[in-house]
Design an enzyme around this catalytic site. Structure first.
Site, PDB file in Angstrom:
ATOM      1  N   TYR A 130       0.874  -1.183   0.000  1.00 34.94           N
ATOM      2  CA  TYR A 130       0.000   0.000   0.000  1.00 34.94           C
ATOM      3  C   TYR A 130       0.910   1.231   0.000  1.00 34.94           C
ATOM      4  O   TYR A 130       0.688   2.169   0.727  1.00 34.94           O
ATOM      5  CB  TYR A 130      -0.856  -0.076   1.275  1.00 34.94           C
ATOM      6  CG  TYR A 130      -2.098   0.798   1.339  1.00 34.94           C
ATOM      7  CD1 TYR A 130      -3.071   0.754   0.348  1.00 34.94           C
ATOM      8  CD2 TYR A 130      -2.315   1.632   2.437  1.00 34.94           C
ATOM      9  CE1 TYR A 130      -4.216   1.521   0.445  1.00 34.94           C
ATOM     10  CE2 TYR A 130      -3.460   2.400   2.546  1.00 34.94           C
ATOM     11  CZ  TYR A 130      -4.411   2.343   1.546  1.00 34.94           C
ATOM     12  OH  TYR A 130      -5.563   3.085   1.657  1.00 34.94           O
ATOM     13  N   HIS A 135      -2.569   7.580  -3.195  1.00 32.21           N
ATOM     14  CA  HIS A 135      -3.740   6.686  -3.159  1.00 32.21           C
ATOM     15  C   HIS A 135      -4.219   6.514  -1.713  1.00 32.21           C
ATOM     16  O   HIS A 135      -5.407   6.648  -1.417  1.00 32.21           O
ATOM     17  CB  HIS A 135      -3.389   5.335  -3.774  1.00 32.21           C
ATOM     18  CG  HIS A 135      -4.444   4.280  -3.568  1.00 32.21           C
ATOM     19  ND1 HIS A 135      -5.619   4.272  -4.288  1.00 32.21           N
ATOM     20  CD2 HIS A 135      -4.509   3.222  -2.715  1.00 32.21           C
ATOM     21  CE1 HIS A 135      -6.357   3.231  -3.891  1.00 32.21           C
ATOM     22  NE2 HIS A 135      -5.715   2.591  -2.935  1.00 32.21           N
ATOM     23  N   ARG A 144     -11.888   9.535   6.447  1.00 32.23           N
ATOM     24  CA  ARG A 144     -11.444  10.410   7.540  1.00 32.23           C
ATOM     25  C   ARG A 144     -10.894  11.698   6.937  1.00 32.23           C
ATOM     26  O   ARG A 144      -9.681  11.868   6.808  1.00 32.23           O
ATOM     27  CB  ARG A 144     -10.312   9.727   8.350  1.00 32.23           C
ATOM     28  CG  ARG A 144     -10.684   8.409   9.009  1.00 32.23           C
ATOM     29  CD  ARG A 144      -9.458   7.745   9.630  1.00 32.23           C
ATOM     30  NE  ARG A 144      -8.446   7.441   8.612  1.00 32.23           N
ATOM     31  CZ  ARG A 144      -8.453   6.342   7.848  1.00 32.23           C
ATOM     32  NH1 ARG A 144      -9.378   5.431   7.996  1.00 32.23           N
ATOM     33  NH2 ARG A 144      -7.516   6.155   6.943  1.00 32.23           N
ATOM     34  N   ASP A 234      -4.958  -5.110  -9.478  1.00 29.08           N
ATOM     35  CA  ASP A 234      -5.587  -5.712  -8.292  1.00 29.08           C
ATOM     36  C   ASP A 234      -7.077  -5.369  -8.338  1.00 29.08           C
ATOM     37  O   ASP A 234      -7.550  -4.458  -7.664  1.00 29.08           O
ATOM     38  CB  ASP A 234      -4.910  -5.128  -7.044  1.00 29.08           C
ATOM     39  CG  ASP A 234      -5.547  -5.609  -5.752  1.00 29.08           C
ATOM     40  OD1 ASP A 234      -6.177  -6.672  -5.760  1.00 29.08           O
ATOM     41  OD2 ASP A 234      -5.400  -4.899  -4.729  1.00 29.08           O
ATOM     42  N   ARG A 238     -15.446  -2.776  -4.450  1.00 33.75           N
ATOM     43  CA  ARG A 238     -15.431  -1.798  -3.349  1.00 33.75           C
ATOM     44  C   ARG A 238     -16.579  -2.000  -2.371  1.00 33.75           C
ATOM     45  O   ARG A 238     -16.441  -1.689  -1.185  1.00 33.75           O
ATOM     46  CB  ARG A 238     -15.475  -0.373  -3.909  1.00 33.75           C
ATOM     47  CG  ARG A 238     -14.343  -0.025  -4.841  1.00 33.75           C
ATOM     48  CD  ARG A 238     -13.001  -0.145  -4.187  1.00 33.75           C
ATOM     49  NE  ARG A 238     -11.912   0.240  -5.092  1.00 33.75           N
ATOM     50  CZ  ARG A 238     -10.632   0.017  -4.820  1.00 33.75           C
ATOM     51  NH1 ARG A 238     -10.274  -0.589  -3.697  1.00 33.75           N
ATOM     52  NH2 ARG A 238      -9.702   0.372  -5.675  1.00 33.75           N
ATOM     53  N   GLN A 241     -15.664  -4.877  -0.238  1.00 38.74           N
ATOM     54  CA  GLN A 241     -14.530  -4.465   0.595  1.00 38.74           C
ATOM     55  C   GLN A 241     -14.976  -3.635   1.804  1.00 38.74           C
ATOM     56  O   GLN A 241     -14.539  -3.871   2.927  1.00 38.74           O
ATOM     57  CB  GLN A 241     -13.547  -3.649  -0.269  1.00 38.74           C
ATOM     58  CG  GLN A 241     -12.236  -3.287   0.416  1.00 38.74           C
ATOM     59  CD  GLN A 241     -11.292  -2.518  -0.528  1.00 38.74           C
ATOM     60  OE1 GLN A 241     -11.599  -2.289  -1.692  1.00 38.74           O
ATOM     61  NE2 GLN A 241     -10.137  -2.122  -0.008  1.00 38.74           N
ATOM     62  N   TYR A 245     -14.037  -5.545   5.404  1.00 36.70           N
ATOM     63  CA  TYR A 245     -12.616  -5.350   5.694  1.00 36.70           C
ATOM     64  C   TYR A 245     -12.258  -5.210   7.170  1.00 36.70           C
ATOM     65  O   TYR A 245     -11.105  -5.411   7.550  1.00 36.70           O
ATOM     66  CB  TYR A 245     -12.056  -4.187   4.884  1.00 36.70           C
ATOM     67  CG  TYR A 245     -12.185  -2.822   5.510  1.00 36.70           C
ATOM     68  CD1 TYR A 245     -11.080  -2.200   6.097  1.00 36.70           C
ATOM     69  CD2 TYR A 245     -13.393  -2.133   5.494  1.00 36.70           C
ATOM     70  CE1 TYR A 245     -11.187  -0.937   6.654  1.00 36.70           C
ATOM     71  CE2 TYR A 245     -13.512  -0.887   6.040  1.00 36.70           C
ATOM     72  CZ  TYR A 245     -12.415  -0.292   6.627  1.00 36.70           C
ATOM     73  OH  TYR A 245     -12.527   0.945   7.180  1.00 36.70           O
ATOM     74  N   LYS A 254     -10.971  -8.847  -3.070  1.00 40.78           N
ATOM     75  CA  LYS A 254      -9.729  -8.749  -3.837  1.00 40.78           C
ATOM     76  C   LYS A 254      -9.319 -10.068  -4.487  1.00 40.78           C
ATOM     77  O   LYS A 254      -8.639 -10.057  -5.509  1.00 40.78           O
ATOM     78  CB  LYS A 254      -8.588  -8.344  -2.877  1.00 40.78           C
ATOM     79  CG  LYS A 254      -8.791  -7.015  -2.185  1.00 40.78           C
ATOM     80  CD  LYS A 254      -8.390  -5.901  -3.101  1.00 40.78           C
ATOM     81  CE  LYS A 254      -8.302  -4.592  -2.343  1.00 40.78           C
ATOM     82  NZ  LYS A 254      -7.746  -3.541  -3.204  1.00 40.78           N
ATOM     83  N   THR A 258      -6.482 -11.377  -9.864  1.00 42.83           N
ATOM     84  CA  THR A 258      -5.426 -10.377  -9.984  1.00 42.83           C
ATOM     85  C   THR A 258      -4.769 -10.617 -11.333  1.00 42.83           C
ATOM     86  O   THR A 258      -4.383 -11.749 -11.629  1.00 42.83           O
ATOM     87  CB  THR A 258      -4.367 -10.549  -8.866  1.00 42.83           C
ATOM     88  OG1 THR A 258      -5.027 -10.501  -7.597  1.00 42.83           O
ATOM     89  CG2 THR A 258      -3.313  -9.461  -8.928  1.00 42.83           C
ATOM     90  N   THR A 362      -1.763   0.548  -5.092  1.00 42.89           N
ATOM     91  CA  THR A 362      -2.211   1.441  -6.163  1.00 42.89           C
ATOM     92  C   THR A 362      -1.307   2.659  -6.273  1.00 42.89           C
ATOM     93  O   THR A 362      -1.016   3.317  -5.266  1.00 42.89           O
ATOM     94  CB  THR A 362      -3.660   1.891  -5.888  1.00 42.89           C
ATOM     95  OG1 THR A 362      -4.432   0.737  -5.628  1.00 42.89           O
ATOM     96  CG2 THR A 362      -4.230   2.649  -7.062  1.00 42.89           C
ATOM     97  N   GLU A 376     -10.989   6.591  -6.749  1.00 39.88           N
ATOM     98  CA  GLU A 376     -10.453   7.949  -6.612  1.00 39.88           C
ATOM     99  C   GLU A 376     -10.989   8.864  -7.718  1.00 39.88           C
ATOM    100  O   GLU A 376     -11.366  10.002  -7.459  1.00 39.88           O
ATOM    101  CB  GLU A 376      -8.926   7.910  -6.676  1.00 39.88           C
ATOM    102  CG  GLU A 376      -8.299   7.161  -5.523  1.00 39.88           C
ATOM    103  CD  GLU A 376      -6.848   6.811  -5.785  1.00 39.88           C
ATOM    104  OE1 GLU A 376      -6.594   5.677  -6.256  1.00 39.88           O
ATOM    105  OE2 GLU A 376      -5.972   7.666  -5.544  1.00 39.88           O
TER     106      GLU A 376
HETATM  107 MN    MN Z   1      -4.084  -3.305  -4.184  1.00 34.64          MN
END
Ligand code: MN
Length: 429
Positions: A130, A135, A144, A234, A238, A241, A245, A254, A258, A362, A376
């Site tokens: 990550y 990203h 947040r 990947d 969403r 997720q 998560y 995920k 891939t 990402t 995004e």
């Molecule tokens: Mn990823």
């Protein structure tokens, strides 16, 4: 990592299509696994519009290589490490540039359009990081707004263990996953096809020589364990997720697929495109000593250009050019280098093995043109983009095809490409 005669920009190949500007000039020589119709899988090297069949070129190779390169996967070859890889690179560079070898070698060239590419390795483990700080910031802001990055981000290269069984070579259809979705306003989740299917633009790192269990890889040696790079998508659901998560992180959102570009572009081929890591912003902590290395600070970045395009069913019918979703760069996206990723992964004694695959995470840039996911680009689905066909997209619809491309360019070096990573969405079963 030093440059040698294989990087010489004046070096030219006699193979058609290998001219400067192509993805596969003689300065690159990426390795992969291919097959012809009904033929066996075997290793080959991309040059221009062709693949050199390494199994058919055995008498041009040395005996030790022959054994490793007679297999339909490259794990054993990757385990040989940089010295062996560099020696093969030098040999290939010689026979594909010197006209004296042409008659012997030309018969072992196969057109890339005539073959199918496969996964280059039996991937034992796949890990996704990550390290794309823009990203992480963009996604964090959606949850947040005042405090997008969690306090560990600038100390720990964050990652999670992915699933190796569903990593596939470019071209594999993307079957829309089903799963539990729970919109914020709903009381309980439902099970059904994902409504927020997305892609993630990433680089993949191929592990060459492994490390023994209990023996961390020091940062100064991490480069010796990186065999090469590819593009990695990947694919991410969403809605699944967001619901699943917490508290253990990504899972079924995920691991349904891939996709990777099929060529392993060697660390040697990328040597002319090493660049300093971007300086850490004022006030950021220094990396802890085990992640800190002067050489890595000076040349741990990768000057790679990235591009993502989208074509819909309607756009293809109307013969419209694909829509460019983003253009950006890898070096300015990565807060942690490839060496820091590898070192951190093994820092507790975890053993990496030849043919393991690591995603960077990402890679988004600090600009609206360089965002590496639809999450995004569409601001979490709130701002759909409009396509030339008049269609709108927040997330991927059935029939949509996403293509990742990457290449390296700079003055004084010959451009090399990482190839393509393509996937088309098909409806859920
Ligand atoms: Mn990823």
């Amino acid at each position: 990592m030093t440059l040698d005669q294989t990087h010489d920009p004046k070096l030219a190949s006699w193979v058609e299509g290998a001219e400067p500007g192509s993805d596969f000039p003689i300065q690159s020589l990426p390795i992969g696994i291919f097959s012809e119709a009904k033929g066996l899988r075997r290793p080959g090297v991309a040059i221009g519009d062709y693949i050199l069949d390494l199994t058919a070129s055995a008498d041009l190779l040395d005996e030790e290589w022959r054994e490793d390169l007679s297999q339909p996967i490259l794990n054993a070859w990757l385990s040989r490490g940089p010295e062996a890889h560099r020696a093969l690179r030098q040999r290939l560079s010689e026979i594909l540039s010197d006209e004296r070898y042409r008659d012997d070698v030309e018969i072992n060239l196969i057109g890339q359009s005539e073959v199918r590419m496969h996964l280059p390795c039996l991937i034992g483990d796949y890990t996704d990081f990550y390290v794309g700080i823009h990203h992480a910031t963009n996604v964090g802001k959606q949850f947040r707004p005042d405090n997008p990055l969690l306090p560990n981000y600038k100390y720990v290269p964050i990652g999670y263990h992915g699933r190796a069984s569903s990593v596939r070579a470019s071209g594999e259809p993307v079957v829309r996953p089903r799963g539990q979705r729970k919109p914020p306003e709903a009381d309980a989740p439902e099970y059904g096809p994902s409504r927020r299917l997305d892609y993630e633009l990433e680089l993949g790192i191929w592990i060459g020589r492994g490390n023994d269990l209990g023996q961390p890889i020091p940062i100064g040696e991490a480069g010796q364990h990186i065999a090469g790079y590819c593009l990695l998508n990947d694919w991410s659901a969403r809605d699944l997720q967001a619901w699943e998560y917490q508290p253990l992180g990504p899972f079924l959102a995920k691991n349904f697929l891939t996709s990777i570009s099929p060529w392993i572009v060697s660390a040697d081929a990328l040597a002319p495109f090493r660049t300093p890591m971007p300086p850490r912003p004022e006030g950021d902590p220094d990396p802890l000593p085990y992640l800190s290395n002067d050489a890595d600070r000076q040349s741990g970045g990768l000057s790679i250009q990235l591009e993502v395009t989208l074509s819909t069913e309607k756009m293809r019918q109307q013969r419209q050019a694909p829509h460019v979703l983003s253009r950006g760069r890898a070096d300015s996206a990565m807060y942690w280098s490839a060496a820091q990723i590898v070192t951190h992964h093994s820092s507790n004694g975890c053993n990496l093995q030849p043919g393991d695959l690591i995603g960077t995470g990402t890679l988004s840039n600090d600009s609206d043109q360089g965002l590496g996911s639809l999450l995004e680009i569409s601001r979490g689905g709130k701002q759909p983009i409009e396509l030339q066909s008049g269609e709108k997209r927040s997330f991927l619809e059935d029939g949509d095809e996403v293509t990742l491309r990457a290449w390296c360019e700079r003055e004084g070096a010959v451009r090399i490409g990482l190839g393509e990573c393509v996937g088309r969405v098909v409806s859920a079963y």
